[in-house]
Design an enzyme around this catalytic site. Structure first.
Site, PDB file in Angstrom:
ATOM      1  N   LYS A 184       0.867  -1.171   0.000  1.00  0.00           N
ATOM      2  CA  LYS A 184       0.000   0.000   0.000  1.00  0.00           C
ATOM      3  C   LYS A 184       0.908   1.227   0.000  1.00  0.00           C
ATOM      4  O   LYS A 184       1.384   1.685   1.028  1.00  0.00           O
ATOM      5  CB  LYS A 184      -0.909   0.000   1.231  1.00  0.00           C
ATOM      6  CG  LYS A 184      -2.226   0.784   1.054  1.00  0.00           C
ATOM      7  CD  LYS A 184      -2.056   2.276   0.823  1.00  0.00           C
ATOM      8  CE  LYS A 184      -1.603   3.008   2.057  1.00  0.00           C
ATOM      9  NZ  LYS A 184      -1.506   4.503   1.796  1.00  0.00           N
ATOM     10  N   GLU A 261       9.655   1.520  11.069  1.00  0.00           N
ATOM     11  CA  GLU A 261      10.723   2.512  10.907  1.00  0.00           C
ATOM     12  C   GLU A 261      10.032   3.858  10.981  1.00  0.00           C
ATOM     13  O   GLU A 261       9.323   4.254  10.057  1.00  0.00           O
ATOM     14  CB  GLU A 261      11.454   2.299   9.580  1.00  0.00           C
ATOM     15  CG  GLU A 261      12.804   2.995   9.524  1.00  0.00           C
ATOM     16  CD  GLU A 261      12.705   4.433   9.069  1.00  0.00           C
ATOM     17  OE1 GLU A 261      12.746   5.322   9.956  1.00  0.00           O
ATOM     18  OE2 GLU A 261      12.563   4.671   7.868  1.00  0.00           O
ATOM     19  N   CYS A 295      13.565  11.062   7.674  1.00  0.00           N
ATOM     20  CA  CYS A 295      13.264  10.637   9.044  1.00  0.00           C
ATOM     21  C   CYS A 295      14.422  10.866   9.993  1.00  0.00           C
ATOM     22  O   CYS A 295      14.215  11.085  11.189  1.00  0.00           O
ATOM     23  CB  CYS A 295      12.832   9.176   9.057  1.00  0.00           C
ATOM     24  SG  CYS A 295      13.985   8.064   8.237  1.00  0.00           S
ATOM     25  N   GLU A 393       9.108  16.445  15.753  1.00  0.00           N
ATOM     26  CA  GLU A 393       9.563  16.240  14.376  1.00  0.00           C
ATOM     27  C   GLU A 393       8.775  17.148  13.439  1.00  0.00           C
ATOM     28  O   GLU A 393       7.543  17.134  13.422  1.00  0.00           O
ATOM     29  CB  GLU A 393       9.376  14.778  13.964  1.00  0.00           C
ATOM     30  CG  GLU A 393       9.935  14.489  12.580  1.00  0.00           C
ATOM     31  CD  GLU A 393       9.824  13.031  12.194  1.00  0.00           C
ATOM     32  OE1 GLU A 393      10.739  12.524  11.536  1.00  0.00           O
ATOM     33  OE2 GLU A 393       8.818  12.390  12.561  1.00  0.00           O
TER      34      GLU A 393
END
Length: 489
Positions: A184, A261, A295, A393
């Protein structure tokens, strides 16, 4: 149904070795982030489409269609896939750039990396085996050994910041382990996945149902994949918030294995004995590469106090000089953010930083009137007071620079975060470098460099930056189950 023109493919899913129409009529509008203009629409799958894909993957796995092929032949097939994708590098790179906004050279580098990953795991296929064990047996004569077996049907949910690269990063170890997979892709960036499905259908390298691709929204198709009782393992790259929801879904459904992750708020330390020219450039690229949509971006910059002003001025100078524009322009150094929503999110953090009293050194504004560009932004937080921009973040080209006094402060500063994905150290003292590396609780530490990755090295995070590892042998282990076999002689 496997032969359609390009327009048809956009409105189909690749399930069971053929293109099929969606169960519903929903679609996803794909937008060029450099212009804000619509590129095309693609089909948005729902729970019924996911269910069909999972059943196709289950049928393929249970039939052993892939696993019964000799390991050497499976390895050769994965290597062939790598070669064929490599031959389409220019096409895939342009799709990634139009869809995601990244500079074309960055896109080409991600294609090269995923090709290397496929080749790495192609080599792993013939090296998966168990071991014999000498066991006590309580006086009985026993022969005991272990076997490594594939976990089963894998569900893969991938992000928009490196669409094809992360997608292949999931497919390669899954197939090398002998699993089947349902993919997906991120709804914001489906184009390379659509093209991959076309080529897979054309090349006919794999048994039907081994690789299935269903585009759709995360809260619908992604959730259905996480909830599905017949998915044995879920692998996800994305935000920590979504990762927590997927863990909950796994627990509520069938306790499927989960690899995550997730996000980061990575620190980068520059000591006063560092090569400052290299450190300044490295710190700038640690946050501005791919528009900060990484990331492990080095978004918390700690500079030893005596060189604070010099370094922060240097990083701001690099940022202010960067050429922003379409990733298709070879002169572009930084492209747009992926969407209007992401641009608004990043600018809201800038406003937060200013409102909380941080010193805006450069940037902090939307760049241009077309597309989703944000200027490279540098904040100074000289007093190291609590700031939202230094704790959460942002996933954009925004760095907060703070002073530190020496190695004795590093452990507390580096680890004062729920994340632990990346970190950087710039120093000319080898003892300082390795002492600092031991103190940082993060899955990746870069010394006198930043963001270098290799498929032979495990990648992942501590704490809320994820579960498990990708790449290296550790990257295939989550796709395997270990079976112990005892024989009484």
């Amino acid at each position: 149904m496997s032969k359609h023109d390009q327009v048809d493919h956009d409105h189909l899913h690749y399930i069971g070795g053929e293109f099929v129409t969606s169960a519903g009529s929903a679609s996803i509008e794909v937008v060029d982030p450099a212009t804000g203009l619509r590129i095309k629409d693609v089909a948005a799958g729902d729970a019924q489409d996911i269910d069909r894909a999972v059943h196709a993957a289950r049928d393929c796995f249970d039939s052993r269609a892939w696993r019964k092929i000799a390991p050497a032949d499976r390895a050769n097939t994965l290597w062939t896939l790598a070669d064929r994708i490599a031959a389409h590098t220019d096409e895939f790179a342009e799709l990634e750039t139009r869809d995601n906004g990244m500079p074309l050279m960055f896109a080409k580098a991600t294609i090269a990396s995923l090709v290397n990953g496929l080749r790495y795991y192609a080599g792993m296929v013939t090296k998966l085996h168990g071991q014999t064990a000498d066991i006590s047996g309580n006086g009985r004569d026993l022969h005991a050994y272990t076997q490594s077996e594939p976990v089963g049907v894998v569900g893969s949910i991938t992000p928009w910041n490196a669409p094809l690269g992360v997608l292949i990063n999931k497919i390669a170890p899954a197939l090398a382990a002998g699993c089947s997979i349902v993919c997906k892709p991120a709804e914001q960036t489906p184009l390379s996945a659509v093209r991959l499905a076309q080529l897979l259908d054309e090349w006919k390298l794999f048994p039907a149902g081994l690789i299935n691709i269903v585009n759709g929204y995360g809260h619908i198709a992604g959730q259905a994949l996480a909830d599905h009782q017949d998915v044995d393992k879920l692998t996800f790259t994305g935000s920590t918030a979504v990762g927590k929801k997927l863990v909950h879904a796994s627990a509520q459904s069938n306790l499927k294995r989960v690899t995550l992750e997730l996000g980061g708020k990575s620190p980068l330390f520059i000591f006063d004995d560092a090569d400052l020219e290299k450190a300044i450039t490295g710190a700038a690229m640690a946050i501005f590469a791919n528009s900060g949509q990484v990331c492990f971006a080095g978004s918390r910059l700690y500079i030893q106090r005596g060189i604070f002003d010099k370094v922060i001025e240097g990083v701001a100078r690099v940022g202010a000089a960067m050429r922003l524009g379409s990733g298709l322009d070879p002169q572009t150094q930084m492209g747009p953010l992926v969407s209007a929503q992401q641009m608004a999110r990043v600018l809201s953090y800038v406003e937060s930083g200013i409102g909380e009293g941080a010193e805006l050194v450069c940037g902090g504004t939307r760049h241009g009137e077309q597309g989703f560009f944000v200027s490279p932004t540098v904040f100074a937080n000289r007093d190291r007071k609590p700031l939202t921009i230094a704790e959460e973040e942002i996933f954009g080209p925004v760095v907060t620079a703070m002073p530190f006094d020496g190695l004795e402060e590093l452990e507390v500063l580096a680890n004062a975060t729920p994340y632990g994905l990346g970190s950087g150290i710039y120093t000319s003292n080898v003892s300082t470098a390795h002492r600092a590396a031991k103190l940082i609780r993060a899955g990746n530490v870069w010394i006198n460099c930043y963001g270098i990755l290799d498929k032979a090295m495990p990648f992942g995070g501590f704490k809320q930056s994820g579960w498990g590892r990708e790449s290296g042998f550790e990257g295939i282990a989550p796709f395997l189950e270990s079976k112990s076999v005892y024989t009484l002689l």
